[in-house]
Scaffold this motif. Sequence first.
Motif, PDB file in Angstrom:
ATOM      1  N   UNK A   1       0.805  -1.208   0.000  1.00  0.00           N
ATOM      2  CA  UNK A   1       0.000   0.000   0.000  1.00  0.00           C
ATOM      3  C   UNK A   1       0.838   1.258   0.000  1.00  0.00           C
ATOM      4  N   UNK A   2       2.122   1.142  -0.266  1.00  0.00           N
ATOM      5  CA  UNK A   2       3.017   2.297  -0.278  1.00  0.00           C
ATOM      6  C   UNK A   2       3.552   2.535  -1.689  1.00  0.00           C
ATOM      7  N   UNK A   3       3.737   3.797  -2.042  1.00  0.00           N
ATOM      8  CA  UNK A   3       3.307   4.988  -1.305  1.00  0.00           C
ATOM      9  C   UNK A   3       1.812   5.216  -1.432  1.00  0.00           C
ATOM     10  N   UNK A   4       1.280   6.122  -0.584  1.00  0.00           N
ATOM     11  CA  UNK A   4      -0.145   6.433  -0.647  1.00  0.00           C
ATOM     12  C   UNK A   4      -0.353   7.919  -0.373  1.00  0.00           C
ATOM     13  N   UNK A   5      -1.579   8.342  -0.455  1.00  0.00           N
ATOM     14  CA  UNK A   5      -1.995   9.716  -0.147  1.00  0.00           C
ATOM     15  C   UNK A   5      -1.341  10.767  -1.054  1.00  0.00           C
ATOM     16  N   UNK A   6      -0.868  10.355  -2.216  1.00  0.00           N
ATOM     17  CA  UNK A   6      -0.262  11.292  -3.149  1.00  0.00           C
ATOM     18  C   UNK A   6       1.238  11.399  -3.045  1.00  0.00           C
ATOM     19  N   UNK A   7       1.841  10.668  -2.137  1.00  0.00           N
ATOM     20  CA  UNK A   7       3.299  10.709  -1.991  1.00  0.00           C
ATOM     21  C   UNK A   7       3.971  10.008  -3.162  1.00  0.00           C
ATOM     22  N   UNK A   8       5.119  10.515  -3.604  1.00  0.00           N
ATOM     23  CA  UNK A   8       5.838   9.853  -4.692  1.00  0.00           C
ATOM     24  C   UNK A   8       6.596   8.634  -4.199  1.00  0.00           C
TER      25      UNK A   8
ATOM     26  N   UNK B   1      19.872   2.461   1.935  1.00  0.00           N
ATOM     27  CA  UNK B   1      19.797   1.365   2.916  1.00  0.00           C
ATOM     28  C   UNK B   1      19.539   1.900   4.317  1.00  0.00           C
ATOM     29  N   UNK B   2      18.613   1.291   5.022  1.00  0.00           N
ATOM     30  CA  UNK B   2      18.299   1.737   6.380  1.00  0.00           C
ATOM     31  C   UNK B   2      19.493   1.578   7.315  1.00  0.00           C
ATOM     32  N   UNK B   3      20.415   0.719   6.955  1.00  0.00           N
ATOM     33  CA  UNK B   3      21.624   0.525   7.768  1.00  0.00           C
ATOM     34  C   UNK B   3      22.492   1.782   7.798  1.00  0.00           C
TER      35      UNK B   3
ATOM     36  N   UNK C   1      14.354  10.364  12.920  1.00  0.00           N
ATOM     37  CA  UNK C   1      14.288   9.229  12.002  1.00  0.00           C
ATOM     38  C   UNK C   1      12.884   8.646  12.084  1.00  0.00           C
ATOM     39  N   UNK C   2      12.113   8.761  11.014  1.00  0.00           N
ATOM     40  CA  UNK C   2      10.751   8.218  10.988  1.00  0.00           C
ATOM     41  C   UNK C   2      10.829   6.768  10.522  1.00  0.00           C
ATOM     42  N   UNK C   3      11.125   5.880  11.465  1.00  0.00           N
ATOM     43  CA  UNK C   3      11.370   4.478  11.133  1.00  0.00           C
ATOM     44  C   UNK C   3      10.386   3.512  11.802  1.00  0.00           C
ATOM     45  N   UNK C   4       9.505   4.021  12.660  1.00  0.00           N
ATOM     46  CA  UNK C   4       8.654   3.132  13.446  1.00  0.00           C
ATOM     47  C   UNK C   4       7.378   2.749  12.722  1.00  0.00           C
ATOM     48  N   UNK C   5       6.670   3.739  12.149  1.00  0.00           N
ATOM     49  CA  UNK C   5       5.350   3.404  11.592  1.00  0.00           C
ATOM     50  C   UNK C   5       5.401   2.828  10.187  1.00  0.00           C
ATOM     51  N   UNK C   6       6.607   2.831   9.562  1.00  0.00           N
ATOM     52  CA  UNK C   6       6.819   2.203   8.249  1.00  0.00           C
ATOM     53  C   UNK C   6       5.923   2.788   7.169  1.00  0.00           C
ATOM     54  N   UNK C   7       5.662   4.091   7.268  1.00  0.00           N
ATOM     55  CA  UNK C   7       4.851   4.781   6.265  1.00  0.00           C
ATOM     56  C   UNK C   7       5.670   5.759   5.436  1.00  0.00           C
TER      57      UNK C   7
ATOM     58  N   UNK D   1      13.518   8.462   2.306  1.00  0.00           N
ATOM     59  CA  UNK D   1      14.714   7.705   1.926  1.00  0.00           C
ATOM     60  C   UNK D   1      14.359   6.344   1.346  1.00  0.00           C
ATOM     61  N   UNK D   2      13.159   5.897   1.612  1.00  0.00           N
ATOM     62  CA  UNK D   2      12.584   4.670   1.062  1.00  0.00           C
ATOM     63  C   UNK D   2      11.080   4.827   1.213  1.00  0.00           C
ATOM     64  N   UNK D   3      10.306   3.994   0.565  1.00  0.00           N
ATOM     65  CA  UNK D   3       8.863   4.107   0.722  1.00  0.00           C
ATOM     66  C   UNK D   3       8.440   3.894   2.177  1.00  0.00           C
ATOM     67  N   UNK D   4       9.250   3.128   2.936  1.00  0.00           N
ATOM     68  CA  UNK D   4       8.871   2.754   4.296  1.00  0.00           C
ATOM     69  C   UNK D   4       9.441   3.649   5.387  1.00  0.00           C
ATOM     70  N   UNK D   5      10.409   4.468   5.102  1.00  0.00           N
ATOM     71  CA  UNK D   5      10.975   5.313   6.166  1.00  0.00           C
ATOM     72  C   UNK D   5      11.498   6.619   5.600  1.00  0.00           C
ATOM     73  N   UNK D   6      11.646   7.592   6.504  1.00  0.00           N
ATOM     74  CA  UNK D   6      12.038   8.939   6.111  1.00  0.00           C
ATOM     75  C   UNK D   6      12.846   9.569   7.234  1.00  0.00           C
ATOM     76  N   UNK D   7      13.435  10.725   6.946  1.00  0.00           N
ATOM     77  CA  UNK D   7      14.054  11.529   8.002  1.00  0.00           C
ATOM     78  C   UNK D   7      13.361  12.881   8.017  1.00  0.00           C
ATOM     79  N   UNK D   8      13.298  13.476   9.196  1.00  0.00           N
ATOM     80  CA  UNK D   8      12.719  14.798   9.361  1.00  0.00           C
ATOM     81  C   UNK D   8      13.788  15.753   9.860  1.00  0.00           C
ATOM     82  N   UNK D   9      13.828  16.947   9.318  1.00  0.00           N
ATOM     83  CA  UNK D   9      14.742  17.989   9.778  1.00  0.00           C
ATOM     84  C   UNK D   9      13.930  19.253  10.000  1.00  0.00           C
ATOM     85  N   UNK D  10      14.017  19.793  11.199  1.00  0.00           N
ATOM     86  CA  UNK D  10      13.263  20.992  11.520  1.00  0.00           C
ATOM     87  C   UNK D  10      14.154  22.071  12.084  1.00  0.00           C
ATOM     88  N   UNK D  11      13.720  23.313  11.946  1.00  0.00           N
ATOM     89  CA  UNK D  11      14.484  24.423  12.491  1.00  0.00           C
ATOM     90  C   UNK D  11      13.539  25.451  13.083  1.00  0.00           C
TER      91      UNK D  11
END
Length: 217
Positions: free
Chosen positions: A53-60, A67-69, A122-128, A173-183
Amino acid sequence: MGRVSAMVGVGLAVLAVAGCSEGVDGAAAPTSESSVSESAGPTSTSAQGSGSGLPHSGAPAVADPLPESALPSDPCEVLTPQQVKEALGEGATEGERRDLDGLGPGCGWGNKKTFAVVQVGFDTVNRQGLSAAYANAKPRSAIFREVGPIEGFPAVAYKDSEDDHRCTVVVGLADEYAISAGISLSAEKEDAGIDSCGPAERIAATVVGNLKDRAGE
């Protein structure tokens, strides 16, 4: 110091908006408390026919995943002291670990004199992956725009208003995980009318560049 710590905490809570997502079967995934209490709308699963079901909601889709490693076990290692200094100026604090339930590991840095803050998650928990930002942050944010590719990866930036001194950038970084950077900008830069998403994009690019180096790419 207390104000800097509080600002880091607020910033990481904002990052969590991108990570609290309904699962593709409609069941709520684990979430972390955020500054926005409204429930996100149901996640679309019709955009792609894949079993995940990935990607969804209009995400590319992420064409060439990292690699998650490549993600370090300590998120505070994702920026060098010199890179933090370049982002926050003299007087920047050392990274403080700030993990978020339902999202993943996180780290924050601040400047006691200017009250500017940088945070990385690191958005690695919800696998979205980036799909969670489209499903949750997009309907909740007054400003939501695609800013990628960042280092070759799709990315979005969002904030509450055009003149908001806080901005979050999410890079898939992959369909299942991402990184967030805020300022969170210093008062001086906010008064100068600097768009907070510009520095946030640069931090995101630095982080992803460092991760690509770790992966040998």
